[in-house]
Design an enzyme around this catalytic site. Structure first.
Site, PDB file in Angstrom:
ATOM      1  CD  GLU A   1      10.318   2.903  10.542  1.00 42.40           C
ATOM      2  OE1 GLU A   1       9.481   2.116  11.025  1.00 42.40           O
ATOM      3  OE2 GLU A   1      10.105   3.572   9.521  1.00 42.40           O
TER       4      GLU A   1
ATOM      5  CE  LYS B   1      -4.124  -3.062   4.973  1.00 44.36           C
ATOM      6  NZ  LYS B   1      -3.116  -3.851   4.254  1.00 44.36           N
TER       7      LYS B   1
ATOM      8  CG  ASP C   1       9.912   1.970   3.762  1.00 43.58           C
ATOM      9  OD1 ASP C   1       9.287   0.927   4.043  1.00 43.58           O
ATOM     10  OD2 ASP C   1      10.051   2.914   4.558  1.00 43.58           O
TER      11      ASP C   1
ATOM     12  CG  ASP D   1      -0.588  -2.184  11.730  1.00 42.85           C
ATOM     13  OD1 ASP D   1      -0.200  -1.659  12.797  1.00 42.85           O
ATOM     14  OD2 ASP D   1      -1.059  -1.529  10.796  1.00 42.85           O
TER      15      ASP D   1
ATOM     16  CG  HIS E   1      -4.735   0.830   4.852  1.00 46.37           C
ATOM     17  ND1 HIS E   1      -4.027   0.944   6.020  1.00 46.37           N
ATOM     18  CD2 HIS E   1      -3.902   0.203   3.987  1.00 46.37           C
ATOM     19  CE1 HIS E   1      -2.820   0.406   5.851  1.00 46.37           C
ATOM     20  NE2 HIS E   1      -2.724  -0.045   4.632  1.00 46.37           N
TER      21      HIS E   1
ATOM     22  CG  ASN F   1      -2.262  -0.746   0.783  1.00 47.53           C
ATOM     23  OD1 ASN F   1      -3.151  -0.214   0.123  1.00 47.53           O
ATOM     24  ND2 ASN F   1      -2.331  -2.027   1.147  1.00 47.53           N
TER      25      ASN F   1
HETATM   26  C1  6MZ Z   1       6.777   1.073   9.502  1.00 49.53           C
HETATM   27  C2  6MZ Z   1       5.552   0.915   7.572  1.00 49.53           C
HETATM   28  C3  6MZ Z   1       6.380   1.880   6.950  1.00 49.53           C
HETATM   29  O1  6MZ Z   1       0.790  -3.514   4.578  1.00 49.53           O
HETATM   30  O2  6MZ Z   1      -1.121  -2.026   3.964  1.00 49.53           O
HETATM   31  N1  6MZ Z   1       4.613   0.547   6.689  1.00 49.53           N
HETATM   32  N2  6MZ Z   1       5.756   0.526   8.840  1.00 49.53           N
HETATM   33  N3  6MZ Z   1       7.595   2.000   8.968  1.00 49.53           N
HETATM   34  C4  6MZ Z   1       7.425   2.452   7.716  1.00 49.53           C
HETATM   35  N4  6MZ Z   1       8.257   3.433   7.251  1.00 49.53           N
HETATM   36  C5  6MZ Z   1       7.832   4.591   6.545  1.00 49.53           C
HETATM   37  N5  6MZ Z   1       5.942   2.033   5.692  1.00 49.53           N
HETATM   38  C6  6MZ Z   1       4.863   1.201   5.557  1.00 49.53           C
HETATM   39  O3  6MZ Z   1       1.251  -1.328   3.475  1.00 49.53           O
HETATM   40  C7  6MZ Z   1       1.178  -0.195   4.299  1.00 49.53           C
HETATM   41  C8  6MZ Z   1       1.566  -0.544   5.708  1.00 49.53           C
HETATM   42  O4  6MZ Z   1       2.970  -0.868   5.773  1.00 49.53           O
HETATM   43  C9  6MZ Z   1       3.538  -0.418   6.997  1.00 49.53           C
HETATM   44  C10 6MZ Z   1       2.414   0.251   7.778  1.00 49.53           C
HETATM   45  O5  6MZ Z   1       1.852  -0.681   8.678  1.00 49.53           O
HETATM   46  C11 6MZ Z   1       1.419   0.627   6.680  1.00 49.53           C
HETATM   47  O6  6MZ Z   1       0.088   0.724   7.167  1.00 49.53           O
HETATM   48  P1  6MZ Z   1       0.233  -2.569   3.564  1.00 49.53           P
HETATM   49  O7  6MZ Z   1       0.220  -3.121   2.174  1.00 49.53           O
END
Ligand code: 6MZ
Length: 372
Positions: A236, A109, A311, A176, A74, A26
């Site tokens: 992070e 999800k 990322d 998550d 989302h 996403n």
């Molecule tokens: C931590 C991150 C992230 O899973 O819905 N996500 N989590 N640090 C980051 N650095 C910027 N970037 C993305 O993709 C989106 C989800 O990935 C994680 C977060 O939980 C975000 O909601 P999906 O496909």
């Protein structure tokens, strides 16, 4: 002689075969798709389109802003049809950058109002992989007969032929940090169930100031017991109690590692835990003030296992080719260094040996063209 003839560096970085190990589905969605989806929901009165356009097109986001944006993404993307569409597009976009192996991660999800379960979400993702038609996709589903995925096509190797490029796609299921222990455990069980559908491991991600490591530990321990490789978003934020616990857990890889202290790096180096480095993401989300201070330089210098990754290529308007170019221009890597760096990521992937051998062959074949 410098390799690659007289080709300009950005062009060369695009031509270089690349391995992507840290990409969130996403976070990798095209702006144009987000805008199109927002328009539909705007017309339906679900969101205010003008407000959302402004947020989608904004450049530079702090980490807390990123997580607000994910909640918005989302809302835009979470129905089965859209999940299938974005998966297809994201794979096509990575393939267009000459990514030859994509380990795409996503959070399964559950959404009752859309009739969505974690399993049906993953089915939609898998359908997206199967729907790719502009490139050749290699996606393993061997021995899938007894899995509850009747609407997907259980064949040994889905390969959409006649295409110019080929990309291997594997999946990581993300937990998550907002989830409960039970929900995390459900994701681990799903990952095991989908092993024959290209799922090769697990990821822990989400807002790093939310949730406690102890909440996810039972599920992650279970994953370890059943042989599923794990990558953790680690450091992070400067939560040293958690960073220590994560390193002690000895995951197969860690992502980001922005706030590790000297002694924490020493442990990571002794344990040879590969690090997924996301340069643009770290700068844009304000984890580091400048690339010149980035920890990539130090770990690269001592030959620690490291992979350059995007990322969230959509969110941060980057590409893996761009990340290589950035590393080259910031840290003085030449083309040979980049080739070796890109190829070395094969070993840190969670793919099986056969795929790793195929990827090595791709690099071998590309070497001639890249270093004429
Ligand atoms: C931590 C991150 C992230 O899973 O819905 N996500 N989590 N640090 C980051 N650095 C910027 N970037 C993305 O993709 C989106 C989800 O990935 C994680 C977060 O939980 C975000 O909601 P999906 O496909």
């Amino acid at each position: 002689m410098d390799a690659g003839g007289d080709m300009e560096l950005p062009e060369w970085c695009k031509l270089l075969p690349k391995i992507e190990l840290h990409a969130h589905l996403n976070g990798s969605v095209r702006d144009s798709t987000l805008l199109e989806l927002a328009k539909v929901l705007g017309d339906e009165g679900v969101i205010n389109f003008e407000d959302v356009v402004h947020v989608i097109m904004k450049n530079g986001r702090s980490l807390p802003e990123c997580f607000k944006l994910f909640d918005l993404f989302h809302i835009l993307t979470t129905d089965h049809q859209t999940v299938t569409r974005i998966t297809k597009e994201v794979i096509e976009d990575f393939a267009a950058e000459n990514v030859v192996y994509l380990e795409l991660r996503t959070t399964p999800k559950q959404n009752e109002s859309k009739g969505m379960t974690k399993l049906s979400y993953m089915k939609a993702v898998i359908n997206g992989i199967q729907a790719v038609d502009t490139v050749d996709v290699a996606f393993v589903t061997s021995g899938a007969n007894n899995l509850p995925l009747s609407e997907t096509t259980p064949v040994n190797c889905i390969s959409n032929c006649n295409k110019r490029k080929k990309i291997y796609v594997r999946l990581l299921l993300s937990i998550d940090r907002r989830e409960t222990t039970a929900s995390a455990m459900e994701t681990v069980k799903l990952a095991r169930e989908l092993k024959d559908f290209g799922v090769v491991g697990l990821d822990l991600s989400g807002n790093p100031i939310v949730g406690e490591w102890e909440t996810f530990l039972p599920a992650l321990k279970h994953a370890k017991e059943i042989g599923l490789p794990i990558t953790l978003h680690c450091g992070e934020v400067p939560n040293h109690k958690e960073i220590k616990a994560m390193i002690d857990f000895c995951p197969q890889r860690i992502g980001h590692a922005c706030f590790l202290k000297e002694e924490e790096w020493t442990r990571v180096k002794v344990l040879r835990i590969p690090v997924e480095i996301c340069l643009t993401s770290n700068i844009q989300s304000e984890r580091l003030s400048s690339l010149s201070n980035h920890h990539f330089a130090d770990i690269y210098k001592v030959n620690h296992p490291v992979a350059l990754c995007t990322d969230d290529s959509g969110l941060f308007s980057t590409s893996l080719s761009n990340e290589y170019h950035l590393a080259a221009s910031t840290f003085g890597l030449n083309k040979r260094d980049m080739f070796i760096l890109a190829r070395s990521a094969i070993q840190f992937s969670f793919a099986d040996l056969e795929v790793k051998e195929e990827l090595s062959k791709i690099f071998c074949e590309a070497e001639g063209t890249l270093f004429m």
